[in-house]
Write an enzyme that holds these catalytic residues in place. Structure first.
Site, PDB file in Angstrom:
ATOM      1  N   ASP A 181       5.991   2.620   1.813  1.00 49.86           N
ATOM      2  CA  ASP A 181       5.054   1.574   2.213  1.00 49.86           C
ATOM      3  C   ASP A 181       4.367   2.030   3.494  1.00 49.86           C
ATOM      4  O   ASP A 181       5.000   2.169   4.543  1.00 49.86           O
ATOM      5  CB  ASP A 181       5.828   0.268   2.438  1.00 49.86           C
ATOM      6  CG  ASP A 181       4.917  -0.926   2.722  1.00 49.86           C
ATOM      7  OD1 ASP A 181       3.755  -0.716   3.112  1.00 49.86           O
ATOM      8  OD2 ASP A 181       5.406  -2.069   2.570  1.00 49.86           O
ATOM      9  N   HIS A 182       3.054   2.258   3.414  1.00 48.70           N
ATOM     10  CA  HIS A 182       2.326   2.796   4.567  1.00 48.70           C
ATOM     11  C   HIS A 182       2.242   1.795   5.712  1.00 48.70           C
ATOM     12  O   HIS A 182       1.836   2.140   6.825  1.00 48.70           O
ATOM     13  CB  HIS A 182       0.913   3.216   4.144  1.00 48.70           C
ATOM     14  CG  HIS A 182       0.445   4.474   4.805  1.00 48.70           C
ATOM     15  ND1 HIS A 182       0.666   4.739   6.134  1.00 48.70           N
ATOM     16  CD2 HIS A 182      -0.235   5.546   4.315  1.00 48.70           C
ATOM     17  CE1 HIS A 182       0.149   5.903   6.448  1.00 48.70           C
ATOM     18  NE2 HIS A 182      -0.394   6.424   5.355  1.00 48.70           N
ATOM     19  N   ARG A 183       2.631   0.556   5.481  1.00 44.93           N
ATOM     20  CA  ARG A 183       2.624  -0.430   6.565  1.00 44.93           C
ATOM     21  C   ARG A 183       3.781  -0.224   7.532  1.00 44.93           C
ATOM     22  O   ARG A 183       3.687  -0.586   8.708  1.00 44.93           O
ATOM     23  CB  ARG A 183       2.689  -1.852   5.993  1.00 44.93           C
ATOM     24  CG  ARG A 183       1.502  -2.257   5.148  1.00 44.93           C
ATOM     25  CD  ARG A 183       1.727  -3.624   4.495  1.00 44.93           C
ATOM     26  NE  ARG A 183       2.873  -3.597   3.566  1.00 44.93           N
ATOM     27  CZ  ARG A 183       3.313  -4.670   2.908  1.00 44.93           C
ATOM     28  NH1 ARG A 183       2.716  -5.841   3.071  1.00 44.93           N
ATOM     29  NH2 ARG A 183       4.349  -4.565   2.086  1.00 44.93           N
TER      30      ARG A 183
ATOM     31  N   CYS B 227       5.339   2.743   8.256  1.00 45.98           N
ATOM     32  CA  CYS B 227       5.301   4.012   8.983  1.00 45.98           C
ATOM     33  C   CYS B 227       4.097   4.822   8.543  1.00 45.98           C
ATOM     34  O   CYS B 227       3.434   4.501   7.551  1.00 45.98           O
ATOM     35  CB  CYS B 227       6.584   4.816   8.760  1.00 45.98           C
ATOM     36  SG  CYS B 227       6.786   5.424   7.076  1.00 45.98           S
TER      37      CYS B 227
ATOM     38  N   PRO C  15       0.858  -1.196   0.000  1.00 48.03           N
ATOM     39  CA  PRO C  15       0.000   0.000   0.000  1.00 48.03           C
ATOM     40  C   PRO C  15       0.890   1.242   0.000  1.00 48.03           C
ATOM     41  O   PRO C  15       1.265   1.767   1.046  1.00 48.03           O
ATOM     42  CB  PRO C  15      -0.786  -0.141   1.309  1.00 48.03           C
ATOM     43  CG  PRO C  15       0.100  -0.942   2.200  1.00 48.03           C
ATOM     44  CD  PRO C  15       0.901  -1.853   1.323  1.00 48.03           C
TER      45      PRO C  15
END
Length: 489
Positions: A459-461, A463, A285
């Protein structure tokens, strides 16, 4: 002794197959131990494969363009009669040539070959390039797949098989190739490919290598005076980028002179790129944020460094790499990957910096391992050597994997911004656009400054926006005020 079948060896890095690019030998040829017999292309690099057996070739398994799985037969060799070899055991004529420059990728493969004697004992039979095909012992299998299109549309720069015994029977060193002889001694497939792509007639060159071998440097030296490529084929020569750029400009794609569709097989490195980018887009994501920055101070800093140390020049890419390393030290969350099977985030202890590089074979990302341990001058030297090797196709497969963060200088293509796809399984990628003159407010006054756009895809996972924004702001501040780096390095 019975016939020996050499299987396609383990090429490392989890590779399970390779495409045959070009055979170096033909049925009936004599080979020695560790002689290169075929050039193959994997998802990582173009590789020369040496044979661990000596004898006479009785079968070649697979034609150019065919994909062979690891562990499947590649070449069958039968032992020589004692009478066919001299007392020293080496077939007549083979001791004449000692290749100085490796052809192909220069990779050290895994799981086969002897290699005990070191690189200095490797032997390879030269291949004569030119209009005279009289030295060919036997034709190679007809090209299929990707190789067929190239062979059908491009004028041959090289005879498609190794020279026969007549070409190797002289006991003395080969005479240097001279302009106008109608034949040229060429060993490296990269040299042949470079000459073909830029329309350089190898028969007109005088080789500077051992025995008159034409080297890459000879072709590059001729590019300034070489005739333009055949425009009917849609080819165009592309100049090398400046040392500041981390990528090479892409050349024009060949066009079908009949006006029909051009079919590009999704194999080799093109397939690897497609698979990796598709996986990245499916699994990660990603979010992209960007900021415009005044790079005038960075350009001035580079000029000052190079004026003080002209023998050790530092490019903008090296300075940007140093700034990224500073940012990752403050925000290590971005120097990470997501382990989906273990349901965890793994932050790397070292920064293995990937540099996106556009090459003739496609986009590759060579890696500078533990880049945080290098000085800025060392970064500049390593970047120059690595990107040059990537364009030449001489990087080992291990150099193209294992990155933890990527720097992408897409400004070399003349664009301002991008929302790039993350190099899976990394967690972030910093992109740099072109540097152009723009109006900018400095101390309340309008001025013309050197402005570029920085974009961070993350990658929003791993941070949230606060960390990503903090990293990008730190990078931007260091670009605008390079003196800030002193406080962090």
């Amino acid at each position: 002794m019975s016939e020996q079948v050499f299987l396609l060896p383990d090429l490392g890095e989890g590779l399970t197959e390779a495409e045959i690019v070009e055979w170096r030998v033909a049925v009936g040829d004599t080979v020695t131990v560790d002689q290169s017999v075929v050039e193959v292309e994997t998802a990582k690099a173009v590789v020369d494969v040496p044979c661990p057996y000596a004898g006479r070739v009785v079968a070649l398994h697979g034609a150019a363009g065919e994909v062979r799985p690891v562990g499947q037969p590649l070449i069958t060799v039968a032992p020589l009669d004692a009478a066919s070899s001299p007392a020293g055991g080496e077939p007549a004529g083979h001791a004449v040539y000692r290749e100085e420059e490796r052809a192909g990728s220069g990779n050290v493969l895994i799981g086969y070959g002897t290699g005990h004697g070191g690189a200095g004992r490797r032997r390879r039979r030269p291949r004569l390039a030119g209009v005279d095909d009289s030295t060919r012992t036997a034709p190679l299998p007809a090209p299929t797949g990707a190789g067929a299109t190239s062979a059908a549309t491009d004028p041959p720069a090289v005879a498609p098989s190794s020279p026969g015994p007549a070409a190797l029977s002289s006991p003395g060193p080969a005479a240097p190739a001279r302009a106008g002889d109608g034949a040229a001694l060429v060993i490296s497939p990269i040299v042949r490919r470079l000459a073909r792509e830029h329309g350089v007639d190898l028969a007109t060159l005088a080789g500077t290598g051992p025995g008159g071998v034409i080297r890459r440097a000879d072709v590059e030296a001729a590019l300034g005076t070489a005739p333009a490529p055949d425009t009917a084929r849609g080819l165009s020569a592309v100049p090398d980028p400046s040392p500041d750029n981390g990528t090479a400009l892409p050349g024009a794609q060949p066009q079908d002179p009949t006006g029909g569709d051009v079919i590009v097989p999704l194999t080799g490195i093109r397939k690897a790129i497609a698979d990796k980018l598709s996986r990245s887009r499916r699994e990660i994501p990603e979010v992209t944020i960007w900021v415009d920055v005044d790079a005038t101070g960075l350009l001035e800093t580079r000029a000052a460094i190079n004026a003080a140390r002209p023998d050790q020049p530092v490019g903008l890419l090296a300075l940007l790499a140093r700034i990224c390393l500073s940012g990752l030290r403050r925000f290590p969350q971005l120097n990470a990957r997501v382990d989906t099977e273990g349901q965890r985030i793994v932050q790397s202890a070292g920064v293995h910096l990937g540099i996106a590089a556009q090459t003739d074979r496609g986009l590759v990302v060579p890696v500078l391992r533990d880049a945080q341990r290098l000085t800025t001058t060392e970064l500049a030297a390593e970047l120059a050597a690595t990107t040059a090797a990537a364009r030449a196709g001489t990087l080992a497969p291990a150099r193209l994997t294992g990155g933890t963060f990527t720097l992408n200088n897409y400004g070399v293509f003349g664009v301002d911004g991008s929302t790039p796809i993350i190099n899976h399984p990394e967690a972030a990628l910093l992109g740099v656009g072109r540097i152009v003159d723009k109006p900018w407010v400095v101390d309340g006054q309008l001025a013309v400054r050197k402005v570029t756009q920085l974009s961070l895809t993350f990658d929003h996972r791993v941070c949230d926006g606060g960390v990503a924004g903090g990293f990008l702001r730190h990078v931007a501040d260091c670009v605008e005020q390079p003196a800030l780096l002193i406080a962090t390095v």
